[in-house]
Enzyme design. Structure first.
Site, mmCIF file in Angstrom:
data_model
loop_
_atom_site.group_PDB
_atom_site.id
_atom_site.type_symbol
_atom_site.label_atom_id
_atom_site.label_comp_id
_atom_site.label_asym_id
_atom_site.label_seq_id
_atom_site.Cartn_x
_atom_site.Cartn_y
_atom_site.Cartn_z
ATOM 1 N N ASP A 121 0.987 -1.637 -0.163
ATOM 2 C CA ASP A 121 0.203 -0.049 -0.073
ATOM 3 C C ASP A 121 1.401 1.609 0.509
ATOM 4 O OD1 ASP A 121 -2.549 -1.934 -0.286
ATOM 5 O OD2 ASP A 121 -2.864 -1.700 2.840
ATOM 6 N N ASN B 133 -5.477 -10.248 -3.941
ATOM 7 C CA ASN B 133 -5.379 -9.556 -1.979
ATOM 8 C C ASN B 133 -4.312 -7.616 -2.630
ATOM 9 O OD1 ASN B 133 -2.708 -10.848 -3.644
ATOM 10 N ND2 ASN B 133 -1.974 -11.719 -1.916
ATOM 11 N N LYS C 277 1.763 2.150 -5.278
ATOM 12 C CA LYS C 277 2.407 1.502 -6.473
ATOM 13 C C LYS C 277 1.407 2.103 -7.281
ATOM 14 C CE LYS C 277 2.646 -2.864 -4.599
ATOM 15 N NZ LYS C 277 2.531 -2.054 -2.822
ATOM 16 N N GLY C 278 -0.129 2.167 -7.014
ATOM 17 C CA GLY C 278 -1.004 2.469 -8.439
ATOM 18 C C GLY C 278 -0.636 3.679 -8.972
ATOM 19 N N GLN D 238 1.572 -5.871 -3.347
ATOM 20 C CA GLN D 238 2.030 -5.906 -1.814
ATOM 21 C C GLN D 238 3.551 -5.756 -1.517
ATOM 22 O OE1 GLN D 238 0.978 -9.738 -3.356
ATOM 23 N NE2 GLN D 238 -0.352 -8.656 -3.056
ATOM 24 N N GLY E 34 -4.685 -3.913 -4.042
ATOM 25 C CA GLY E 34 -5.631 -3.062 -4.056
ATOM 26 C C GLY E 34 -4.264 -1.746 -4.723
ATOM 27 N N HIS E 35 -4.713 -1.313 -5.568
ATOM 28 C CA HIS E 35 -3.657 -0.584 -6.261
ATOM 29 C C HIS E 35 -5.263 0.562 -6.695
ATOM 30 C CE1 HIS E 35 -0.407 -3.664 -7.742
ATOM 31 N NE2 HIS E 35 -0.938 -2.890 -6.277
ATOM 32 N N ARG F 139 -5.331 0.704 7.894
ATOM 33 C CA ARG F 139 -4.165 0.621 8.303
ATOM 34 C C ARG F 139 -3.161 0.565 9.569
ATOM 35 N NH1 ARG F 139 -3.484 2.930 2.423
ATOM 36 N NH2 ARG F 139 -4.485 0.859 1.392
HETATM 37 P P1 GDP Z 1 -0.852 0.467 -3.559
HETATM 38 O O1 GDP Z 1 -1.261 -0.768 -2.767
HETATM 39 O O2 GDP Z 1 0.604 0.695 -3.089
HETATM 40 O O3 GDP Z 1 -0.999 0.471 -4.886
HETATM 41 O O4 GDP Z 1 -1.046 1.468 -2.854
HETATM 42 P P2 GDP Z 1 -2.690 1.851 -2.238
HETATM 43 O O5 GDP Z 1 -3.966 2.133 -3.483
HETATM 44 O O6 GDP Z 1 -3.095 0.814 -1.844
HETATM 45 O O7 GDP Z 1 -2.825 2.580 -0.839
HETATM 46 C C1 GDP Z 1 -1.991 4.341 -1.559
HETATM 47 C C2 GDP Z 1 -3.376 5.253 -0.837
HETATM 48 O O8 GDP Z 1 -2.507 6.492 -1.024
HETATM 49 C C3 GDP Z 1 -4.472 5.514 -1.979
HETATM 50 O O9 GDP Z 1 -5.570 5.427 -1.248
HETATM 51 C C4 GDP Z 1 -3.953 6.482 -2.921
HETATM 52 O O10 GDP Z 1 -4.703 7.369 -3.776
HETATM 53 C C5 GDP Z 1 -2.845 7.377 -2.073
HETATM 54 N N1 GDP Z 1 -1.798 8.824 -2.338
HETATM 55 C C6 GDP Z 1 -1.020 7.801 -2.839
HETATM 56 N N2 GDP Z 1 0.221 8.744 -3.034
HETATM 57 C C7 GDP Z 1 -0.349 9.882 -2.541
HETATM 58 C C8 GDP Z 1 0.588 11.292 -1.929
HETATM 59 O O11 GDP Z 1 0.878 10.983 -2.379
HETATM 60 N N3 GDP Z 1 -0.504 11.695 -1.054
HETATM 61 C C9 GDP Z 1 -1.871 11.502 -0.056
HETATM 62 N N4 GDP Z 1 -2.361 11.894 0.367
HETATM 63 N N5 GDP Z 1 -2.165 9.778 -0.870
HETATM 64 C C10 GDP Z 1 -1.571 9.258 -1.645
HETATM 65 P P1 IMO Z 2 -1.223 -3.986 -1.959
HETATM 66 O O1 IMO Z 2 -0.566 -4.635 -3.294
HETATM 67 C C1 IMO Z 2 -1.030 -4.754 2.498
HETATM 68 C C2 IMO Z 2 -1.018 -8.845 3.820
HETATM 69 C C3 IMO Z 2 -2.328 -9.216 4.383
HETATM 70 C C4 IMO Z 2 -2.225 -10.144 5.552
HETATM 71 C C5 IMO Z 2 -0.262 -10.931 4.506
HETATM 72 C C6 IMO Z 2 -1.328 -12.276 3.361
HETATM 73 O O2 IMO Z 2 -2.108 -3.460 -2.404
HETATM 74 O O3 IMO Z 2 0.276 -3.145 -2.061
HETATM 75 P P2 IMO Z 2 -2.705 -12.959 1.884
HETATM 76 O O4 IMO Z 2 -4.025 -12.757 1.666
HETATM 77 O O5 IMO Z 2 -1.490 -12.260 0.777
HETATM 78 O O6 IMO Z 2 -2.278 -14.308 1.932
HETATM 79 O O7 IMO Z 2 -2.043 -11.790 3.584
HETATM 80 O O8 IMO Z 2 -0.383 -9.652 3.339
HETATM 81 N N1 IMO Z 2 -0.965 -8.420 2.498
HETATM 82 C C7 IMO Z 2 -1.198 -6.306 1.901
HETATM 83 N N2 IMO Z 2 -1.077 -5.620 2.580
HETATM 84 N N3 IMO Z 2 -1.136 -3.948 0.516
HETATM 85 C C8 IMO Z 2 -0.916 -5.689 -0.182
HETATM 86 O O9 IMO Z 2 -1.225 -4.983 -1.414
HETATM 87 C C9 IMO Z 2 -1.147 -6.589 0.253
HETATM 88 N N4 IMO Z 2 -1.373 -7.720 0.167
HETATM 89 C C10 IMO Z 2 -1.379 -8.973 1.119
HETATM 90 O O10 IMO Z 2 -2.615 -7.709 5.062
HETATM 91 O O11 IMO Z 2 -1.282 -9.120 6.094
HETATM 92 MG MG MG Z 3 -2.662 -1.125 -2.354
#
Ligand code: GDP
Ligand code: IMO
Ligand code: MG
Length: 425
Positions: free
Chosen positions: A13, A38, A16-17, A223, A40-41, A304
């Site tokens: 999280d 698993n 990356k997305g 991840q 979520g981008h 988180r």
């Molecule tokens: P990923 O799994 O690595 O793609 O990240 P997620 O999408 O799960 O979580 C990142 C969150 O941070 C999302 O809600 C994005 O919209 C938000 N985000 C990304 N870059 C920034 C930033 O520079 N500042 C803020 N405030 N939010 C951000």
């Molecule tokens: P993105 O790509 C954050 C965590 C779960 C758990 C562990 C194992 O959005 O960064 P699983 O379902 O993979 O067997 O769970 O890994 N986990 C993540 N945490 N971001 C993710 O993906 C995750 N994918 C799995 O919360 O601790």
């Molecule tokens: Mg994510």
């Protein structure tokens, strides 16, 4: 044209997305190479927000082709739902989406196995999985009993699924769980298989052709390094290789074709799910970061856990991942923090550690050693260049660079595409 791997460098999280979307402006291909739904981008474009779980984030740019590589485990019903939503929102898939015939399939029984297994574990032993069936599907792959996307192209696919489901139901019942309804499963699987069939192909020659053509390719990690099954906080990890090493094995593009690794890292740290987290803040500061950063899981909605930047983790990720540059994310979330702390090493039973230990028992005994930074106390989201950043923010970034030995090439100061600075200092 470059072949770039983008990897999460903490516990997922990191954003990356968003960075994939920014860099896709110049990319021909985006390739997912491990994990499943698993992940979520999140990508925010204008007032539109997309959360992608299996589809590569490049799907949001018309010109870009997307590959779901062999290293993934694909929940076909989930993927059909995700693609249907994207199509409703005007995204075109034809001649743009390619799903590897070697990728493994996640079925409802994997999810049931995941949930049953987690449910049986006592507190402290639970992994806190996303319950998307990831672990059981990768187990079947390693056990050489999994079904793959290519099996969908066979005429007896549904018979294969039925016999696998019958065997799995016995396993689930032995664990004390509810067996899956096989008729319902087969109906759902048939619908998903029919929907996805046109996109399934051998993606290896396709990507080799792209490499030969000198196309720009982005590999979208899911991840983060600390969730890597080998290098993460085992057993509190996911079941795949999340680092740059996963890209060649999960796509079929050879390692010597890859030029660059970008590590995505937040200006602080978060973790969702269970397991050790040395810099975790369980006080008001943790709650402040969670609130300002909207730190809720994009897949499960779980809050988180938040903490300070962990330089030991980032340095370790850079080492394992061969990271050439950072994309430093969410700096804006620290805009109103008076004093920012950075963990520079761990104290473990009186010993100073600068690398992440393999044993989580040892990691649980580690106390972070912090250095304090004066915050900048002003908004950064509107800054359009390095020069416009507050002096204290520049000092913070330079300190992180020195600590980790890696330069920040991309700085993110808000969720939108536009809140991104490509730093050329
Ligand atoms: P990923 O799994 O690595 O793609 O990240 P997620 O999408 O799960 O979580 C990142 C969150 O941070 C999302 O809600 C994005 O919209 C938000 N985000 C990304 N870059 C920034 C930033 O520079 N500042 C803020 N405030 N939010 C951000
Ligand atoms: P993105 O790509 C954050 C965590 C779960 C758990 C562990 C194992 O959005 O960064 P699983 O379902 O993979 O067997 O769970 O890994 N986990 C993540 N945490 N971001 C993710 O993906 C995750 N994918 C799995 O919360 O601790
Ligand atoms: Mg994510």
């Amino acid at each position: 044209m470059a072949k770039t791997v983008l990897i999460g460098s903490q516990w997922g999280d990191e954003g990356k997305g968003k960075i994939i979307d920014v860099l896709t402006a110049n990319a021909d291909w985006v390739v997912r190479y491990q994990g499943g739904n698993n992940a979520g981008h999140t990508v925010e474009i204008g007032d539109q927000k997309y959360v992608l779980h299996l589809t590569p984030s490049g799907i949001l740019r018309d010109e870009c082709k997307c590959v779901i590589g062999n290293g993934l485990v694909v929940d076909i019903v989930g993927l059909m739902g995700e693609l249907t939503d994207l199509v409703k929102r005007g995204i075109k898939l034809d001649n743009r989406l390619f799903i590897s015939d070697r990728a493994h399939i996640v079925f409802q029984y994997h999810k049931q196995q995941d949930a049953t297994k987690e449910g049986r574990l006592e507190k402290g032993k639970k992994i806190g999985t996303t319950q998307r069936g990831i672990g059981p599907a990768y187990c079947d792959k390693a056990d050489r009993i999994g079904l793959r996307m290519g099996d969908i192209l066979e005429s007896d696919f549904l018979d294969m699924v039925e016999s696998h489901a019958e065997a799995k139901n016995k396993v689930i019942e032995n664990l004390g769980g509810e067996p899956v309804d096989i008729d319902h499963l087969l109906a759902q699987v048939k619908e998903a298989a029919d929907y996805l069939r046109p996109y399934i192909c051998d993606t290896v020659p396709l990507l080799h052709e792209a490499v030969k053509n000198n196309d720009e390719i982005l590999f979208e990690g899911a991840q983060g390094v600390m969730l890597d099954v080998d290098f993460g906080t085992y057993p509190f990890v996911t079941s795949s290789n999340t680092g740059a090493g996963g890209a060649p094995s999960g796509s079929g593009v050879p390692p010597n074709a890859i030029d660059r690794v970008v590590g995505i890292v937040k200006a602080y740290t978060t973790r969702v799910g269970e397991g050790p987290f040395p810099t975790e803040l369980t006080d008001e500061m943790g709650a402040h970061i969670a609130k300002v950063g909207h730190e809720f899981g994009a897949t499960t909605g779980r809050p988180r856990r938040c903490g300070w930047f962990d330089g030991v983790v980032a340095h370790y990720a850079a080492m394992v991942g061969g990271i050439n540059e950072w994309a430093l994310m969410k700096l804006d979330v620290l805009d109103a923090v008076e004093t920012i702390k950075v963990c520079v090493a761990y104290d473990c039973d009186g010993e100073r550690l600068t690398s992440v230990p393999a044993s989580i028992r040892k990691l649980e005994r580690c106390k972070p050693i912090y250095e304090d930074f004066k915050g900048w106390n002003c908004p950064t989201t509107e800054c359009t260049s390095w020069d416009e950043l507050p002096e204290q923010a520049k000092k913070y970034i330079q300190y992180l660079e020195k600590l980790t030995g890696v330069k920040v090439g991309i700085l993110s100061i808000g969720p939108k595409r536009s809140s991104t600075l490509l730093l050329d200092r």
